[in-house]
Design an enzyme around this catalytic site. Sequence first.
Site, PDB file in Angstrom:
ATOM      1  N   TYR A   1      76.982 -27.580  19.198  1.00  0.00           N
ATOM      2  CA  TYR A   1      76.312 -26.290  19.034  1.00  0.00           C
ATOM      3  C   TYR A   1      76.328 -25.483  20.329  1.00  0.00           C
ATOM      4  O   TYR A   1      76.758 -24.325  20.340  1.00  0.00           O
ATOM      5  CB  TYR A   1      74.874 -26.498  18.573  1.00  0.00           C
TER       6      TYR A   1
ATOM      7  N   GLY B   1      75.462 -12.333   8.440  1.00  0.00           N
ATOM      8  CA  GLY B   1      74.286 -13.170   8.230  1.00  0.00           C
ATOM      9  C   GLY B   1      73.013 -12.358   8.135  1.00  0.00           C
ATOM     10  O   GLY B   1      71.962 -12.761   8.631  1.00  0.00           O
ATOM     11  N   ALA B   2      73.096 -11.219   7.450  1.00  0.00           N
ATOM     12  CA  ALA B   2      71.972 -10.286   7.415  1.00  0.00           C
ATOM     13  C   ALA B   2      70.983 -10.569   6.301  1.00  0.00           C
ATOM     14  O   ALA B   2      70.076  -9.771   6.072  1.00  0.00           O
ATOM     15  CB  ALA B   2      72.496  -8.856   7.285  1.00  0.00           C
TER      16      ALA B   2
ATOM     17  N   ILE C   1      67.107 -13.310  12.125  1.00  0.00           N
ATOM     18  CA  ILE C   1      67.453 -12.284  13.108  1.00  0.00           C
ATOM     19  C   ILE C   1      68.390 -11.252  12.497  1.00  0.00           C
ATOM     20  O   ILE C   1      68.269 -10.050  12.772  1.00  0.00           O
ATOM     21  CB  ILE C   1      68.100 -12.940  14.341  1.00  0.00           C
TER      22      ILE C   1
END
Length: 350
Positions: free
Chosen positions: A210, A58-59, A63
Amino acid sequence: MTDDSLATASASPRDRAAAVAHAADHRPNRPLSRAVQRSRWTPAAIPDQSGRLAVVTGANSGIGYATARELARHGAHVVLACRNPERGQAALERLRGEVHGARAELRSLDLADLRSVRSFAEGWDHDRLDLLVNNAGVAMVPFSRTADGFESQFGINHLAGFALTGLLMPHLLAAADPRVVTVSSEGQRFARFDRANLNAERRYRAAFAYVQSKRANLYSAMELQRRADGAGLRLRSMAVAPGLTRSNVLTGGANGTRGRAYRALTRALVRIAFRPAAEGAKTSLYAATVPDLPGGSYVVPDGPFQLRGEPTLRSRERAIEDPATAQWLWAFSEQLTGVRYPLSDPASRG
């Protein structure tokens, strides 16, 4: 609800000595000293990362991007593992523009499909992997299931990272000092971990699912360290909570279908109450790079309710003190994903 590690302004000399001794042998199951940060920790404190090979999932934004950028800035070769090719390519170009001479590459990874996870691992053509940052995730999305039939938050946030880590384990163990950093959440503290409803077997509530998936992250990270210790491996497994951080996790992806009013309200809330992604990435970078940090560390912001502040260690969490549930979840995750680690259950070692 206040983190008791913040009860004093500074640790005693005895506590500091115990922390150094603890870090030296990387044994996570001994009590951590109450570490309190007396000064602001910034990525400038990151030691030279030259020669390290890192994967950040998830780059392409938030974050994950901030983590990848700072690792690259300090010399690491960084693999941006992203679902969307266009966004991933844009992030790669942005990173190369911000970090002169950056060693970075883009690879495809869709955590909503275990076939993609397996393809990523099978296509790994480097001689090792020094650092894996399991960063990617979704938050409080409408009900849906992954390509493999898992509730999306449990499937993406926990099961996919569990599978990816296991499939990459041979490459991690080929490194001299491998680390796995798993991004949990301060919200995991409020989870009621319901073994009978992890995969939305009965009903679905987005917030409940979540925080439960984030509790699973912490269980898994701690159990990985126990198993690595039991096998006598140098692998260090860390978990982190970023605090309230601006990203598109509440407005992008599946949350993008929630309607104009939701998007406007959420974006306003994130802009006002949440801190920049670079601040949220601090705990991940701290866990990934501080040389003497012991395996099994849980790094969180040191402010009230872990919502903001500087990286500090937190040892009193239900998921850290409950190895029985962690072992159960590990076996359950192996069953669901079909991925079995080359690490035995420490409970079976006499």
